[in-house]
Design a protein around this motif. Structure first.
Motif, short mmCIF file in Angstrom:
data_model
loop_
_atom_site.label_atom_id
_atom_site.label_comp_id
_atom_site.label_asym_id
_atom_site.label_seq_id
_atom_site.Cartn_x
_atom_site.Cartn_y
_atom_site.Cartn_z
N LYS A 238 0.97 -1.16 -0.17
CA LYS A 238 -0.06 -0.08 -0.20
C LYS A 238 0.84 0.93 -0.05
O LYS A 238 0.43 2.23 -0.62
N ILE B 232 -1.53 4.22 7.80
CA ILE B 232 -1.75 3.68 6.41
C ILE B 232 -2.11 2.29 6.37
O ILE B 232 -3.10 1.84 5.84
N ARG C 118 -8.64 1.31 2.87
CA ARG C 118 -8.76 0.03 2.69
C ARG C 118 -7.18 -0.27 3.12
O ARG C 118 -6.37 -0.14 2.62
N GLY D 135 -1.08 13.60 0.82
CA GLY D 135 -1.91 13.12 -0.15
C GLY D 135 -2.85 11.85 0.20
O GLY D 135 -3.40 11.32 -0.69
N TYR D 136 -3.19 11.62 1.59
CA TYR D 136 -3.66 10.52 1.83
C TYR D 136 -4.96 10.82 2.71
O TYR D 136 -4.80 11.23 3.85
N ASP E 113 -12.83 2.21 -1.56
CA ASP E 113 -11.93 2.26 -2.40
C ASP E 113 -12.48 2.86 -3.99
O ASP E 113 -12.96 1.94 -4.78
N PRO E 114 -12.14 4.18 -4.03
CA PRO E 114 -12.88 4.69 -5.34
C PRO E 114 -12.19 3.95 -6.62
O PRO E 114 -12.99 3.82 -7.49
N SER E 115 -11.27 3.44 -6.79
CA SER E 115 -10.74 2.89 -7.70
C SER E 115 -11.28 1.43 -8.13
O SER E 115 -11.11 0.78 -9.15
N GLU E 116 -12.00 0.79 -7.21
CA GLU E 116 -12.92 -0.40 -7.36
C GLU E 116 -14.00 -0.03 -8.39
O GLU E 116 -14.55 -1.11 -8.91
N LYS F 280 -13.93 -0.78 -12.08
CA LYS F 280 -12.92 -1.65 -12.52
C LYS F 280 -13.42 -2.87 -13.40
O LYS F 280 -12.64 -3.20 -14.36
N TYR G 298 -19.23 -1.97 -14.18
CA TYR G 298 -19.92 -0.61 -14.24
C TYR G 298 -21.33 -0.73 -13.41
O TYR G 298 -22.34 -1.20 -13.90
N GLN H 139 -10.75 4.84 -14.50
CA GLN H 139 -10.39 3.81 -13.34
C GLN H 139 -9.05 4.19 -12.97
O GLN H 139 -8.49 3.99 -11.69
N GLN I 278 -8.05 6.82 -10.86
CA GLN I 278 -8.22 6.52 -9.57
C GLN I 278 -7.25 6.00 -8.83
O GLN I 278 -6.92 5.90 -7.78
N GLN I 279 -6.64 4.93 -9.55
CA GLN I 279 -5.71 3.89 -8.92
C GLN I 279 -4.50 5.19 -8.61
O GLN I 279 -3.76 4.77 -7.64
N LYS J 78 -4.98 7.14 -5.77
CA LYS J 78 -5.00 6.65 -4.31
C LYS J 78 -3.61 6.19 -3.83
O LYS J 78 -3.43 5.92 -2.43
N LEU J 79 -2.75 6.50 -4.48
CA LEU J 79 -1.12 6.37 -4.13
C LEU J 79 -1.01 7.47 -2.98
O LEU J 79 -1.47 8.35 -3.23
N ILE J 80 -0.36 6.96 -1.94
CA ILE J 80 -0.29 7.69 -0.91
C ILE J 80 0.39 9.10 -0.95
O ILE J 80 -0.20 10.10 -0.49
N ASP J 81 1.36 9.22 -1.94
CA ASP J 81 1.84 10.56 -1.99
C ASP J 81 1.37 11.38 -3.09
O ASP J 81 1.89 12.44 -3.68
N VAL J 82 0.32 10.75 -3.91
CA VAL J 82 -0.66 11.62 -4.76
C VAL J 82 -1.63 12.52 -4.17
O VAL J 82 -2.41 12.03 -3.41
N LEU J 83 -1.60 13.88 -4.51
CA LEU J 83 -2.61 14.65 -3.86
C LEU J 83 -3.76 14.62 -4.86
O LEU J 83 -5.05 14.65 -4.30
#
Lengths: 577, 166
Positions: free
Chosen positions: A130, A151, A156, A185-186, A308-311, A314, A317, B64, B67-68, B71-76
Motif C-alpha cells: 500500500k 496507512i 482499505r 496525499g492520504y 476504495d474509489p478505484s474499485e 474496474k 460498471y 479508473q 483513481q488508482q 489513491k497512491l499515498i503521495d499523490v494529492l
C-alpha cells in the motif's frame, strides 16, 4: 532524568510499543542486528516469534491480522531475508490485510553498490504494497512508524514496508518521539456515506422484488456484520458473501445463500443470474465471482459500495455507487428502507437450495468433505478455520460454515499455497483461547511445513489437518475436465509420512484412512489438549470440486454436479484461473 | 508523433518524495498504458511537485486508472485535462543543417512559427519553438526540407484557464 542517548533501533521498539504492537514475527540477519539488540535493551511487552523462513513470518502476521483485526509486524534482514517475504506481502496486499514489514538494509552509503545481502526491496515490492519507505535518518523513525500504522489500518487496509539501513537503526536518535504524520496525499474516506447517494440507493432498493446483498471482505474489515444482519432482516433480502466475506453474515441464517463464485453454492450463483438488484457492499467483483464480465447480473440493477474509489467500474460498471466504509453505509441506509415483498423470491431460492444442496458421498474412499464436515460438527462450527489453497480450500469453505466474523482465514486473491500453516500460527497467537484448525492440502503444506518447528516451540494447540490426496488436486481437476485427463506435473509422488514428520518435531500425529474412523479421530484430535496435533488424512485421490463455473464463462455455464463419464467434452476455459 | 489525438493529458500533484514517480509510472505500465511525455517540476510549495503526463491507451479504462493513481499515498490529486479549456505548451529545440544558401528560407519559416534562433554556425542553426504540440509538429514538418540533425521536445505542460484549477 537519565541522559542516555537512544539509537534508532531502540527508538523503533519504543514506537512499535506505542502503536500497541503485540507480536513481531521475524528472522534475524546481519543488517537487523541493531534491532534485535534493541529488543533486549529496550523494556518492552512486545513478543518476538522466531520463524523458520521469512515467508512464514509474513503469513503469520497476515493470519494474526485477519483473526484479530489488528496489524502485526514482520521483521527480517536485508537481501534474501527481504525477498523471502514478498509472497507474504503480496498475499496481504491482494486481500487488503494490514501489515507493517520492517526490512533491514545495508548501510546507506553502500545502497545501490551491490553490497553483501543488499537488495532494492523498496523498488522490488513497490507494486505489492500500500505504501513503502526507505529510511534516511534515525530521526525519521517516529513519524514513519506512525504513518505506516495509520496507512496500514485505515481506509482499505494493506501492507506497508519500511526499509531500514543499518546505520539508521544503529545511529543516534536526536529527533522528536512525538513527530506528527505528514501525509497530505492520504485522505481516508471512511467518513459518512454521501446522504444523497444513500437516499437514491434506498429508493432503488425499495423497488426491488428479487434483491441479493453481496457482502465482501470490506464488511468484515469495517466490523459491520451485525449491521448487515439487521439490514438483511429488515429488507427480508437474501445475502451471499464472497469467499473472503465468509463470516460477514451467518451462513446458518435462513437468508444466507452461502458464498458465491467459481466453486460457490449453486443457489448463490443462480440468484446472481435471476436477481433484479445486486447490492454489493465491500467486494471488488473478483473475476472468480463474475465469470464473464459482459453477462454478470446483466438484467439487474447493480449497486457498488466500496471504500476504495478505484474499485468502482474496474470490473463491473454499476448503475449506482457509493464510496464509503461498509458500516457507515449500512448505518445510513438501514433507516431509509423497509421490508420488501420478497416472499416469491425467497421461495424460488429455497427451491434451489432443496434441489442443489452441497453434498458428498460418505461411502467408498475417504472424502476430504467428510473430514471437514465432521470437524464442523464436532467443533460446533466455532473454530477459527484457516485454509491453504486448492481443492481442500473450496471444500472447507463449502462444508465448514462460518457464522462469526474473522473465523475463516484464507488466501483469496493471491491463492498462495503455503499460506495455511503459518497463517494458522498467526491466528492462534492472536486468539489463544480459540480452537484453530488449519486445513491444508499435501502440496501447500509442504511449502511451509518447516513452521512445524514454530508450532512445536510455542506449543500452539493448532489442529493441523493435512488432506492428503497425493496430488495437486485442483490442477489435476482442470486437466481431467478440460485437458482430456492428461495429468501433467501434479502427482506428488514422494510425499513424506506426515505423522512421522510431526513426530520428529515432537508433535502428536493421527492417521485417518477409513470413513468409519472419521468421527473417532476428529473427536480425539479436538480433545487433544497437550499442544499441537497433526491429522494426516489419506483421501480419495481423484475427487473433483463442484459446483464449478469454468473460468471466464457466464455463470449460467455452471457445472453443478460431476459430468458423466463419456459425456460431452468440456471446452477449455478462457478466464485466467 | 507526440501530439496523437488519443493522448490524454493528466496533471498530477504529488508530495515531493522518493519513489513517487516510479509508483505512478508502474500504475500506468501495469495496465498497458504508455507514457508519451512527462514533465516534473517543483510546485510553488517546494514540498510538492507538479507532473504533466501524456498517456496513450484505451480511453474507457483511463478514469479508473486515474483513481488508482489518485489513491497512491503521495499523490494529492490526478486530473484529466484532455477535454478541458487549458493552456497547453511545449518547447522544442531543433538543430538543422543549413548553410548560407538555405538560411534565408529557414529563417522565414522560423519567423512564421515565432521561433528564436538560439545558435547559428556556418553550417547549422538551432531553432527554439514554444507552442502547443500541434504547432511544433507543423514546424517539424516544414523544416524537414532541411536536414534535421537533432531534435528535442520538453513534453507538454498545462495550466487550466481562468477560475479553474489545474
Amino acid at each position: 532524568m537519565e541522559k542516555k542517548v537512544m539509537d534508532g533501533a531502540q527508538t523503533l521498539i519504543k514506537c512499535l510499543e506505542a502503536e500497541g504492537v503485540e507480536y513481531i514475527f521475524g528472522y534475524s540477519g546481519g543488517s537487523v542486528i541493531p534491532i534485535f539488540d534493541a529488543m533486549i535493551t529496550t523494556p518492552t511487552k512486545i513478543k518476538f516469534v522466531l520463524v523458520r523462513h521469512e515467508q512464514g513470518a509474513a503469513h503469520m502476521a497476515d493470519g494474526y491480522a485477519r483473526a484479530t483485526g489488528r496489524p502485526a509486524v514482520v521483521l527480517v534482514t536485508s537481501g534474501p531475508g527481504a525477498t523471502n517475504v514478498i509472497t507474504g506481502i503480496m498475499t496481504a496486499h491482494m486481500d487488503s490485510v494490514p501489515m507493517v514489514c520492517l526490512t533491514g538494509q545495508s548501510v546507506s552509503w553502500m545502497i545501490g553498490k551491490d553490497a553483501f545481502q543488499e537488495a532494492d526491496i523498496f523498488g522490488i515490492t513497490m507494486p505489492v504494497v500500500k505504501h513503502s519507505y526507505l529510511l534516511k535518518s534515525s530521526n525519521d523513525i517516529p513519524r514513519t512508524i506512525r504513518e505506516a500504522f495509520h496507512i496500514a489500518v485505515t481506509g482499505r487496509p494493506g501492507p506497508v514496508l519500511i526499509d531500514i539501513p543499518k546505520d539508521v537503526s544503529a545511529g543516534a536518535f536526536s529527533g522528536d518521539l512525538n513527530a506528527a504524520m505528514e501525509l497530505p496525499g492520504y485522505t481516508t474516506r471512511a467518513g459518512a456515506a454521501d446522504a444523497d447517494a444513500v437516499k437514491e440507493i434506498a429508493d432503488i432498493i425499495q423497488k426491488s422484488q428479487r434483491p441479493v446483498i453481496l457482502a465482501g471482505h470490506g464488511v468484515l474489515i469495517s466490523g459491520a456484520h451485525k449491521e448487515l444482519c439487521r439490514l438483511a432482516e429488515k429488507l427480508n433480502a437474501p445475502v451471499t458473501t464472497t469467499l473472503l466475506g465468509k463470516g460477514a453474515f451467518p451462513e446458518t441464517h435462513p437468508l444466507s445463500l452461502g458464498w458465491l463464485g467459481m466453486h460457490g453454492t449453486a443457489y448463490a450463483n443462480k440468484a446472481m443470474c435471476e436477481c433484479d438488484l445486486l447490492l454489493n457492499i465491500g467486494s471488488r467483483f473478483d473475476d472468480r465471482i463474475i465469470g464473464d464480465t459482459n453477462f454478470f447480473c446483466k438484467d439487474a440493477t447493480v449497486i457498488h459500495v466500496d471504500i476504495d474509489p478505484s474499485e468502482i467500474g474496474k470490473m463491473i460498471y454499476p448503475q449506482y455507487h457509493c464510496i464509503a466504509d461498509a458500516k457507515a453505509f449500512i448505518d445510513a441506509l438501514t433507516p431509509l428502507v423497509s421490508r420488501l415483498n420478497t416472499a416469491e423470491w425467497l421461495k424460488t431460492i429455497d427451491g434451489w437450495k432443496q434441489k442443489y444442496p452441497l453434498k458428498f458421498k460418505r461411502l467408498g474412499n475417504l472424502k476430504m468433505q467428510h473430514v471437514i464436515d465432521e470437524f464442523y460438527k464436532l467443533s460446533d462450527g466455532k473454530a477459527v478455520v484457516v485454509t491453504d489453497v486448492g481443492q481442500h480450500q473450496m471444500w472447507t469453505a463449502q462444508f465448514y460454515k462460518t457464522d462469526e466474523p474473522n473465523n475463516f482465514i484464507s488466501s483469496g486473491g493471491a491463492g498462495t499455497m503455503g499460506f495455511g500453516l503459518p497463517a494458522a500460527i498467526g491466528a492462534q497467537f492472536g486468539r489463544p483461547k480459540d480452537v484453530v484448525i488449519a486445513f491444508c492440502g499435501d502440496g501447500g503444506f509442504q511449502m511451509t511445513e518447516f513452521e512445524l518447528a514454530t508450532v512445536a516451540l510455542y506449543k500452539l494447540p493448532i489442529k493441523i489437518v493435512v488432506l492428503n490426496n497425493h496430488y495437486l488436486g485442483m490442477v489435476r481437476q482442470w486437466q481431467e475436465l478440460f485437458y482430456d485427463d492428461r495429468t501433467s506435473g501434479v502427482d506428488l509422488e514422494g510425499n513424506p509420512d506426515f505423522v512421522k514428520l510431526a513426530d520428529a518435531y515432537g508433535i502428536k500425529g493421527f492417521n485417518l484412512r477409513r470413513p468409519g474412523d472419521v468421527k473417532r479421530i476428529v473427536k480425539a484430535a479436538l480433545a487433544y489438549n497437550d499442544g499441537p496435533c497433526l491429522i494426516n488424512c489419506e483421501v480419495e485421490k481423484t475427487d473433483n470440486v463442484f459446483p464449478m463455473i469454468p473460468a471466464g464463462k457466464r455463470i449460467e455455464a455452471m457445472i453443478i454436479e460431476a459430468p458423466k463419464a463419456g459425456g460431452k467434452k468440456l471446452e477449455k476455459p478462457t478466464g485466467s484461473t | 508523433m507526440i501530439s496523437n489525438k488519443k493522448i490524454h493529458t493528466l496533471s498530477v500533484y504529488v508530495a515531493n518524495k522518493p519513489g513517487v514517480l516510479a509508483r505512478i509510472a508502474q500504475t500506468f505500465s501495469r495496465r498497458g498504458y504508455n507514457i508519451e511525455s512527462l514533465v516534473v517540476s517543483p510546485a510553488m510549495d517546494g514540498h510538492f511537485s507538479r507532473m504533466t503526463i501524456g498517456v496513450s491507451g484505451a480511453a474507457n479504462g483511463l478514469a479508473q486508472i486515474i483513481q488508482q493513481v489518485s489513491k497512491l499515498i503521495d499523490v494529492l490529486h490526478c486530473t484529466d485535462h484532455t477535454f478541458d479549456d487549458a493552456v497547453v505548451k511545449e518547447m522544442g529545440l531543433i538543430k538543422i543543417s543549413v548553410d548560407s544558401s538555405g538560411r534565408g528560407e529557414a529563417l522565414q519559416i522560423a519567423e512564421h512559427f515565432g521561433c528564436k534562433t538560439v545558435d547559428l554556425t556556418e553550417t547549422s542553426m538551432i531553432l527554439q519553438v514554444v507552442g502547443d504540440p500541434a504547432k511544433i509538429d507543423a514546424l517539424v514538418e516544414m523544416i524537414e526540407k532541411f536536414k534535421i540533425i537533432e531534435l528535442v521536445r520538453t513534453g507538454k505542460v498545462l495550466l487550466a484557464r481562468g477560475a479553474e484549477t489545474t
